[in-house]
Design an enzyme around this catalytic site. Structure first.
Site, PDB file in Angstrom:
ATOM      1  N   ARG A 217       1.111  -1.321  -0.117  1.00 41.34           N
ATOM      2  CA  ARG A 217      -0.316  -0.258   0.161  1.00 41.34           C
ATOM      3  C   ARG A 217       0.611   1.316   0.282  1.00 41.34           C
ATOM      4  O   ARG A 217       2.146   1.252   0.227  1.00 41.34           O
ATOM      5  CB  ARG A 217      -0.877   0.364   1.209  1.00 41.34           C
ATOM      6  CG  ARG A 217      -1.673  -1.486   1.258  1.00 41.34           C
ATOM      7  CD  ARG A 217      -2.704  -1.222   2.286  1.00 41.34           C
ATOM      8  NE  ARG A 217      -3.404   0.111   2.356  1.00 41.34           N
ATOM      9  CZ  ARG A 217      -4.177   0.442   4.185  1.00 41.34           C
ATOM     10  NH1 ARG A 217      -4.149  -0.471   3.943  1.00 41.34           N
ATOM     11  NH2 ARG A 217      -5.069   1.537   3.947  1.00 41.34           N
ATOM     12  N   HIS A 218       0.555   2.410  -0.449  1.00 41.75           N
ATOM     13  CA  HIS A 218       0.843   3.925  -0.514  1.00 41.75           C
ATOM     14  C   HIS A 218       1.447   3.529   1.258  1.00 41.75           C
ATOM     15  O   HIS A 218       0.546   3.296   2.126  1.00 41.75           O
ATOM     16  CB  HIS A 218       0.048   4.421  -0.883  1.00 41.75           C
ATOM     17  CG  HIS A 218      -1.374   4.335  -0.761  1.00 41.75           C
ATOM     18  ND1 HIS A 218      -1.426   5.421   1.065  1.00 41.75           N
ATOM     19  CD2 HIS A 218      -2.366   4.116  -0.183  1.00 41.75           C
ATOM     20  CE1 HIS A 218      -2.587   5.347   1.022  1.00 41.75           C
ATOM     21  NE2 HIS A 218      -3.658   4.364   0.147  1.00 41.75           N
ATOM     22  N   ASN A 224      -6.083   8.431   5.641  1.00 41.02           N
ATOM     23  CA  ASN A 224      -6.079   7.517   6.378  1.00 41.02           C
ATOM     24  C   ASN A 224      -5.248   7.886   7.684  1.00 41.02           C
ATOM     25  O   ASN A 224      -6.391   7.658   8.635  1.00 41.02           O
ATOM     26  CB  ASN A 224      -4.132   6.894   6.568  1.00 41.02           C
ATOM     27  CG  ASN A 224      -4.410   6.064   5.249  1.00 41.02           C
ATOM     28  OD1 ASN A 224      -3.424   6.010   4.694  1.00 41.02           O
ATOM     29  ND2 ASN A 224      -5.760   5.543   4.760  1.00 41.02           N
ATOM     30  N   ARG A 269      -1.476   9.324  -3.558  1.00 42.51           N
ATOM     31  CA  ARG A 269      -0.378   8.852  -2.914  1.00 42.51           C
ATOM     32  C   ARG A 269       0.559   7.899  -3.184  1.00 42.51           C
ATOM     33  O   ARG A 269       1.288   7.766  -2.186  1.00 42.51           O
ATOM     34  CB  ARG A 269      -1.347   8.616  -1.479  1.00 42.51           C
ATOM     35  CG  ARG A 269      -2.701   8.128  -2.592  1.00 42.51           C
ATOM     36  CD  ARG A 269      -3.738   7.463  -1.182  1.00 42.51           C
ATOM     37  NE  ARG A 269      -4.850   7.122  -0.865  1.00 42.51           N
ATOM     38  CZ  ARG A 269      -5.892   7.168  -1.555  1.00 42.51           C
ATOM     39  NH1 ARG A 269      -6.533   8.466  -2.485  1.00 42.51           N
ATOM     40  NH2 ARG A 269      -6.955   6.137  -1.466  1.00 42.51           N
ATOM     41  N   GLU A 290      -8.253   2.778  -5.893  1.00 40.91           N
ATOM     42  CA  GLU A 290      -8.420   2.208  -4.957  1.00 40.91           C
ATOM     43  C   GLU A 290     -10.252   2.209  -5.460  1.00 40.91           C
ATOM     44  O   GLU A 290     -10.695   3.256  -6.581  1.00 40.91           O
ATOM     45  CB  GLU A 290      -8.768   3.754  -3.803  1.00 40.91           C
ATOM     46  CG  GLU A 290      -8.776   3.390  -2.361  1.00 40.91           C
ATOM     47  CD  GLU A 290      -8.958   1.882  -1.920  1.00 40.91           C
ATOM     48  OE1 GLU A 290      -8.853   0.712  -3.011  1.00 40.91           O
ATOM     49  OE2 GLU A 290      -8.644   0.843  -1.059  1.00 40.91           O
ATOM     50  N   HIS A 356      -3.366   0.771  -3.192  1.00 42.10           N
ATOM     51  CA  HIS A 356      -4.594   0.767  -2.072  1.00 42.10           C
ATOM     52  C   HIS A 356      -4.721  -0.657  -1.223  1.00 42.10           C
ATOM     53  O   HIS A 356      -4.605  -1.514  -1.993  1.00 42.10           O
ATOM     54  CB  HIS A 356      -5.614   1.814  -2.769  1.00 42.10           C
ATOM     55  CG  HIS A 356      -4.948   3.127  -3.909  1.00 42.10           C
ATOM     56  ND1 HIS A 356      -5.043   3.936  -2.757  1.00 42.10           N
ATOM     57  CD2 HIS A 356      -4.553   3.017  -4.782  1.00 42.10           C
ATOM     58  CE1 HIS A 356      -4.765   4.802  -3.487  1.00 42.10           C
ATOM     59  NE2 HIS A 356      -3.785   4.585  -4.737  1.00 42.10           N
TER      60      HIS A 356
HETATM   61  O1  F6P Z   1      -8.878   3.740   4.611  1.00 42.96           O
HETATM   62  C1  F6P Z   1      -8.019   3.498   3.286  1.00 42.96           C
HETATM   63  C2  F6P Z   1      -8.887   2.587   2.014  1.00 42.96           C
HETATM   64  O2  F6P Z   1      -8.062   2.794   1.473  1.00 42.96           O
HETATM   65  C3  F6P Z   1     -10.268   4.027   1.748  1.00 42.96           C
HETATM   66  O3  F6P Z   1     -10.110   4.625   0.370  1.00 42.96           O
HETATM   67  C4  F6P Z   1     -11.033   2.800   0.842  1.00 42.96           C
HETATM   68  O4  F6P Z   1     -12.481   3.032   1.109  1.00 42.96           O
HETATM   69  C5  F6P Z   1     -11.029   1.607   1.804  1.00 42.96           C
HETATM   70  O5  F6P Z   1      -9.576   1.439   2.099  1.00 42.96           O
HETATM   71  C6  F6P Z   1     -11.209  -0.251   1.355  1.00 42.96           C
HETATM   72  O6  F6P Z   1     -11.335  -0.744   2.344  1.00 42.96           O
HETATM   73  P1  F6P Z   1     -12.343  -1.159   2.953  1.00 42.96           P
HETATM   74  O7  F6P Z   1     -13.226  -1.858   1.625  1.00 42.96           O
HETATM   75  O8  F6P Z   1     -12.105  -2.523   4.136  1.00 42.96           O
HETATM   76  O9  F6P Z   1     -13.256  -0.034   3.161  1.00 42.96           O
END
Ligand code: F6P
Length: 404
Positions: A217-218, A224, A269, A290, A356
């Site tokens: 991941r970044h 975050n 990022r 992402e 991501h």
């Molecule tokens: O929180 C970081 C992130 O990369 C968000 O940008 C993204 O929506 C999320 O994680 C994805 O993870 P989850 O599907 O568990 O919400």
């Protein structure tokens, strides 16, 4: 006669709402049955191992037992398909016409069948693969003596060569000298339809050259830090420290790998995380962006729960299929990753993928053979590199946690 070579293939069909099917097979000399209904059949290799241990029996007894086990496996596969399975791989040598006829008879009226034959004339590749097989395959895990394992495998190959009859019947794909990466030939006979076409496409693009794929991941982003999802924020101070550590790691780990490349998404990022890496070319992929959180982009999970409780609940109940309003679901992400996966399969040099959480869950699941339903819940921590080693006997994994 052509020498025999064993081959490992990985097929993935990312078919929207249909299950993600990841099919692995290790064939000593592949004569596979691929049917339009797909299944991953447990390894015949393991069964053949058990049978090899039965050497106290006469050859005739072994042959009979072998045939029996093979037909049981095939029956199993057909039954699985009758329950809705889509594509099955029958992982066995099937090196004689008699054996293939038996399988074709069993398949008649139940499923279509494609034989897949791989041939290799390059002695160095065969030698390399035999050595890797002895070192890495579970077949030889209990054989501490490398030379004994080597001799055993060589004699297995010799025995196959004695009875080998080239595939000339039915629908088949023949891959001739394609593993070396220097050309080769693919012969396709009597293949038509969407899925068989995809299988040919996949096979043309995949290879066995061992190489690592590094997933990360970044570094921690400003979003975050605040618990906000999506967006296009820059890195936090901690994230910037990770970017430097990652660069040191990559430069050390890949210092002799001149052809390696760094893949990022198009979001700041990941580009910023790749910033300090200077020795390798960088490629931006939109498909590595992402998951699109649509109307929820930039919100915290708390805010979603408070302001859109129904959305929050629906996602909680089915995170895989839930699609953010005007955004994406995990299944959407999986589908858009297909070209990235094909390109990763094609690469012969190492690749560092900086992406991501949701995207890396899907990519990792592909290589690590994790079932579709688990994907949205796979742990994908920040500041950690997952190294996946692709090779002849499958995929191995190492993790490096560079900071908390
Ligand atoms: O929180 C970081 C992130 O990369 C968000 O940008 C993204 O929506 C999320 O994680 C994805 O993870 P989850 O599907 O568990 O919400």
């Amino acid at each position: 006669m052509n020498s025999l070579q064993f081959h490992y293939f990985r097929l993935v069909f990312l078919l929207g709402e249909r299950p993600l099917l990841q099919l692995n097979s290790l064939a000593i000399f592949a004569g596979w049955v691929i049917t339009p209904n797909i299944l991953m059949l447990g390894s015949i290799d393991a069964l053949s191992m058990a049978l090899t241990r039965m050497l106290i029996f006469s050859e005739a007894t072994i042959l009979k037992a072998w045939k029996h086990v093979a037909s049981l496996a095939m029956e199993d596969m057909i039954a699985w398909m009758q329950e809705g399975g889509q594509v099955g791989i029958f992982d066995a040598t099937n090196s004689t016409r008699e054996r293939r006829n038996m399988l074709m008879k069993m398949a008649e009226g139940n499923c279509k069948m494609i034989f897949l034959e791989t041939l290799c004339n390059d002695k160095r590749i065969i030698e390399r693969n035999i050595r890797l097989k002895i070192q890495q395959s579970p077949d030889y895990a209990e054989q501490p003596d490398f030379e004994a394992g080597y001799e055993d495998f060589k004699s297995r190959l010799d025995n196959y060569e004695k009875v080998y009859e080239p595939v000339e019947e039915g629908s088949y794909i023949k891959m001739i000298d394609m593993v070396s990466g220097n050309g080769g030939q693919i012969q396709v006979n009597n293949i038509s339809g969407y899925l068989p076409g995809r299988i040919v496409f996949f096979l043309v693009n995949t290879h066995l050259t061992p190489r690592p794929i590094l997933l990360t991941r970044h570094g921690e982003s400003r979003h975050n830090l605040r618990g906000r999802i999506g967006g296009d924020s820059l890195l936090s101070d901690t994230g910037e420290i990770y970017a430097k550590k990652l660069s040191n790691f990559v430069e050390k780990r890949l210092k002799s790998e001149k052809a390696a490349s760094i893949w990022t998404s198009t979001l700041q990022r990941t580009i910023q995380t790749a910033g300090p890496i200077v020795d390798f070319p960088k490629i931006q992929w939109r498909a590595l962006d992402e998951i699109n959180a649509g109307v929820c982009d930039g919100m915290t999970y708390e805010e979603i729960k408070r302001n859109m409780p129904e959305e929050y609940e629906s996602r909680k109940n089915d995170k895989l299929r839930y699609r953010y309003p005007r955004g994406e679901s995990y299944l959407d992400v999986i589908q858009r990753l297909e070209p990235v996966i094909i390109e990763l399969e094609r690469q012969r040099a190492p690749v560092v993928v900086i992406s991501h959480q949701a995207v890396l869950r899907a990519l990792y699941a592909y290589f690590a053979d994790r079932p579709l339903k688990e994907i949205p819940h796979i742990e994908m921590p920040l500041h950690t590199i997952i190294e996946i080693q692709m090779g002849v006997t499958g995929v191995q994994e190492k993790r490096y946690k560079l900071m908390d």
